[in-house]
Design a protein around this motif. Structure first.
Motif, PDB file in Angstrom:
ATOM      1  N   HIS A 148      23.860  70.673  26.745  1.00 19.07           N
ATOM      2  CA  HIS A 148      24.284  71.936  26.137  1.00 19.07           C
ATOM      3  C   HIS A 148      25.439  71.672  25.167  1.00 19.07           C
ATOM      4  CE1 HIS A 148      26.056  76.228  26.789  1.00 19.07           C
ATOM      5  NE2 HIS A 148      25.667  76.025  25.565  1.00 19.07           N
ATOM      6  N   HIS A 178      25.924  72.204  20.858  1.00  8.60           N
ATOM      7  CA  HIS A 178      27.055  72.701  20.062  1.00  8.60           C
ATOM      8  C   HIS A 178      27.445  71.714  18.976  1.00  8.60           C
ATOM      9  CE1 HIS A 178      28.818  76.279  22.353  1.00  8.60           C
ATOM     10  NE2 HIS A 178      27.657  75.999  22.942  1.00  8.60           N
ATOM     11  N   ASP A 190      31.382  79.395  18.983  1.00  5.34           N
ATOM     12  CA  ASP A 190      30.118  79.935  19.464  1.00  5.34           C
ATOM     13  C   ASP A 190      30.361  80.896  20.625  1.00  5.34           C
ATOM     14  OD1 ASP A 190      27.455  80.411  19.799  1.00  5.34           O
ATOM     15  OD2 ASP A 190      26.897  78.317  20.162  1.00  5.34           O
ATOM     16  N   CYS A 250      29.389  81.868  23.946  1.00  4.06           N
ATOM     17  CA  CYS A 250      28.722  80.968  24.884  1.00  4.06           C
ATOM     18  C   CYS A 250      29.340  81.093  26.261  1.00  4.06           C
ATOM     19  CB  CYS A 250      28.866  79.535  24.364  1.00  4.06           C
ATOM     20  SG  CYS A 250      28.300  78.279  25.501  1.00  4.06           S
ATOM     21  N   HIS A 255      31.060  73.202  29.389  1.00  2.00           N
ATOM     22  CA  HIS A 255      30.934  72.064  28.486  1.00  2.00           C
ATOM     23  C   HIS A 255      31.690  70.860  28.995  1.00  2.00           C
ATOM     24  CE1 HIS A 255      28.684  73.985  25.350  1.00  2.00           C
ATOM     25  NE2 HIS A 255      29.441  75.064  25.471  1.00  2.00           N
TER      26      HIS A 255
END
Ligand code: ZN
Ligand code: ZN
Length: 647
Positions: A76, A80, A180, A182, A186
């Motif tokens: 993920h 990005h 973003d 989101c 991360h």
């Protein structure tokens, strides 16, 4: 005033840290090495960024690259980085969604023209720069107004934003210049993203809806190590050579045509014979095992599916209703069936059943129709017209174990003993929201476990992964190049017998409710054949081969003799053909190889005089063996009868 929180680690030990400490601080308190390797954390079962403050007592697991959940975080995050690179190179690009998927990640962009392979190269090079810059992933929680302002130039993000409920936390992530909307989580920084590859780009409708705009989706994959990435790329290359859509065309097995519609398979003669062999295998086998065949219609009054509860719940997955048949009341509606269960139930319920009649095993290879989104369709692997090798077993509670045991044995016979496929099993147990009491689930789960153990089968536990109406056993197949496929599911069902008030008369002369099981060994014949094409790379074992023997006369003078050989083979039940075209022998041999015919027999004058043929076996190169016709026939016949995995 700082307060302390208690952090419970996976080994059960407890650490005390100031409230608001991050998982990174926790990792540092445990060890330097762990802090270095950490990529994310699991906080009370939810994956979090390492830098997110933990404000209350929690169960925390630090995730390193070895943790199974870590890979999707990396992927993920890679999405990005992809979007960051695209925004550098195409500042006007609109951004859609960019999730991790099972084998990598993608990101959707709204751009005026599709990406070219050269674009992908440039984007990938830029991604490496973004990765090397080691930008941190910065998470912020923002108010709705603030979010609206930040995404004012991104209409797709604004649309998504408006769908978020009032009680949802709105979070944004910033990587260098790219922000973003989101949920995360991360990896700590882009420097963790080293081993990735962009794979291809394809059009994809915004939200999978063909009435919305077409976006350009870029697919990629990422790993924590160079070796894993290299192995994956090799596997993909091999998979491409085995693609069932490409081989399906080359071998003339099936087609999907515009006039019929997406997701609807036309089985050509060569593909149809494979389906026929699969049906014959399963039907012969289950008749030996005490099943009974039934046939039911493709369409039904929709009230049946209201009664079963599939409507209105799964309406989106069904084809819209059709008007009543001639002469029926105007408000009656019909539907194509998405599954067979309710019809088999009606057959069960069509007469009084006694405990002595059970188990009743009803089976049908049947066509059902599901209205899958066009964007999700994929060759034979995901279709709208499905041919299921379906069966429903109605039994007493005390028969569950034996029935499951027998189903597992049948599964093994078909998948492993016949097709040579490896597989693994998962037992999915009761979810939090479930039908019926714990006692019923205890009985069912214990029976499934005993059946698995009796079969000496190793299995994984998918705790809480069962359907609300019963536990299940999932079979995951492994193909020739190590890919995993969703296979058979054996599902217990306590709901449908309840809804249809199914009964049998017990030994006590009272009415009892039977247990019901659903199972399909192949699943759907479309998907199974698609998988087999890729597993065998189109080189089917002789019993499954559409054309088992091809007879090649060397010259014109041997055509009548070659035809006679062919007639003998055919009379013996062997699928044979003659290639007597006016082409060189080499050309015709080459053609037989392209079509992956297991046996070619070359017939010259000498062979004819001796009553023999020169046999070329698929995969054995130029080697030829002179064998009497009689002997060759016996060999092929026995391989067919044994369903041998040769040649
Ligand atoms: Zn994201
Ligand atoms: Zn069913």
């Amino acid at each position: 005033m700082s307060r302390d929180i208690r952090i419970t680690l996976p080994d059960g030990s407890v650490r005390t840290l100031p409230a608001g400490s991050t998982a990174r601080a926790l990792a540092e308190s445990i060890g330097k090495r762990l802090a270095q390797d950490a990529v994310a954390a699991k906080v009370n079962g939810e994956i979090w960024d390492l830098s997110r403050p933990i404000s209350q007592d929690a169960v925390v697991e630090i995730l390193t690259p070895k943790a199974t959940d870590a890979l999707s975080v990396l992927r993920h995050s890679s999405a990005h980085v992809l979007a960051t690179a695209v925004r550098y190179l195409f500042p006007e690009a609109g951004i859609g969604f960019g999730p991790a998927i099972e084998d990598g990640f993608y990101y959707d962009f709204e751009v005026p023209r599709p990406f070219t392979p050269e674009d992908l190269e440039r984007i990938e090079a830029r991604m490496h720069e973004v990765a090397q810059a080691d930008h941190p992933f910065v998470r912020e929680e923002v108010g709705r107004e603030d979010a609206r302002r930040r995404f004012k130039d991104d209409p797709l993000k604004l649309e998504r934003l408006e769908e978020l409920g009032d009680d949802e936390v709105i979070s944004v992530y910033t990587v260098g210049p790219f922000v973003d909307l989101c949920r995360g989580p991360h990896v700590p920084s882009t420097g963790h993203i080293k081993h990735f590859k962009l794979l291809h780009a394809a059009g994809a409708y915004w939200r999978g809806d063909s009435r919305r705009q077409m976006l350009q989706r870029i697919y990629g994959t990422a790993y924590f190590t160079k070796d894993e990435l290299a192995a994956d790329l090799r596997r993909r290359e091999e998979a491409e050579k085995r693609d069932h859509r490409m081989l399906g065309k080359q071998l003339d097995l099936f087609s999907i045509q515009e006039d019929v519609g997406p997701g609807l398979i036309l089985w050509h003669p060569r593909g149809a014979i494979i389906q026929f062999e699969l049906r014959r295998l399963i039907e012969d086998e289950i008749l030996k095992r005490g099943y009974q065949l039934v046939y039911t219609p493709h369409v039904t009054r929709e009230q049946l599916f209201f009664r079963s509860g599939h409507l209105p719940l799964y309406e989106h997955n069904q084809y819209p209703a059709m008007a009543a048949g001639a002469g029926e009341a105007e408000d009656v509606r019909y539907r194509t069936k998405p599954m067979n269960c309710p019809m088999h139930i009606l057959i069960y319920a069509s007469r009084q059943r006694s405990y002595r009649d059970l188990p009743i095993r009803l089976a049908e290879v049947a066509n059902v129709y599901r209205n899958e989104l066009s964007g999700t369709l994929h060759g034979m692997l995901r279709v709208r017209g499905l041919t299921m090798d379906d069966a429903h077993i109605f039994c007493r509670e005390d028969q569950i174990e034996q029935e499951i045991f027998e189903m597992l044995d049948l599964t093994d016979f078909v998948l492993n003993k016949t097709f040579g496929l490896q597989y693994r099993l998962d037992l999915a147990t009761r979810p939090a929201k479930k039908l019926g009491g714990d006692q019923m689930w205890d009985v069912a789960e214990a029976a499934l476990k005993r059946a698995l153990e009796r079969g000496n089968l190793t299995y994984g536990l998918d705790v809480g992964g069962g359907a609300f109406y019963g536990p299940k056993i999932d079979v995951k197949l492994r193909d020739a190049i190590g890919r995993e496929w969703q296979g058979t599911t054996i599902q217990l069902d306590y709901e449908l017998p309840e809804r249809f008030r199914l009964e049998y008369t017990g030994r006590d002369n009272r009415a009892h409710r039977p247990v019901m099981m659903h199972r399909a060994i192949y699943g759907t014949l479309e998907r199974f054949v698609g998988m087999l094409i890729e597993h065998f790379a189109g080189a089917f074992p002789v019993w499954l081969s559409p054309e088992q023997v091809r007879v090649l006369p060397i010259a014109e003078a041997q055509i009548p003799g070659a035809r006679a050989v062919h007639e003998r083979l055919r009379a013996a039940g062997i699928r044979s053909s003659v290639d007597d075209r006016n082409e060189t022998l080499n050309y015709r041999i080459r053609d037989g190889e392209v079509m992956k015919v297991p046996y070619m027999t070359v017939v010259g004058q000498r062979e004819l005089d001796q009553g023999s043929v020169a046999v070329r076996v698929r995969g054995a190169g130029k080697k030829q063996e002179i064998v009497p016709v009689e002997q060759f026939m016996a060999r092929v016949k026995s391989e067919i009868e044994m369903r041998a995995l040769t040649p």
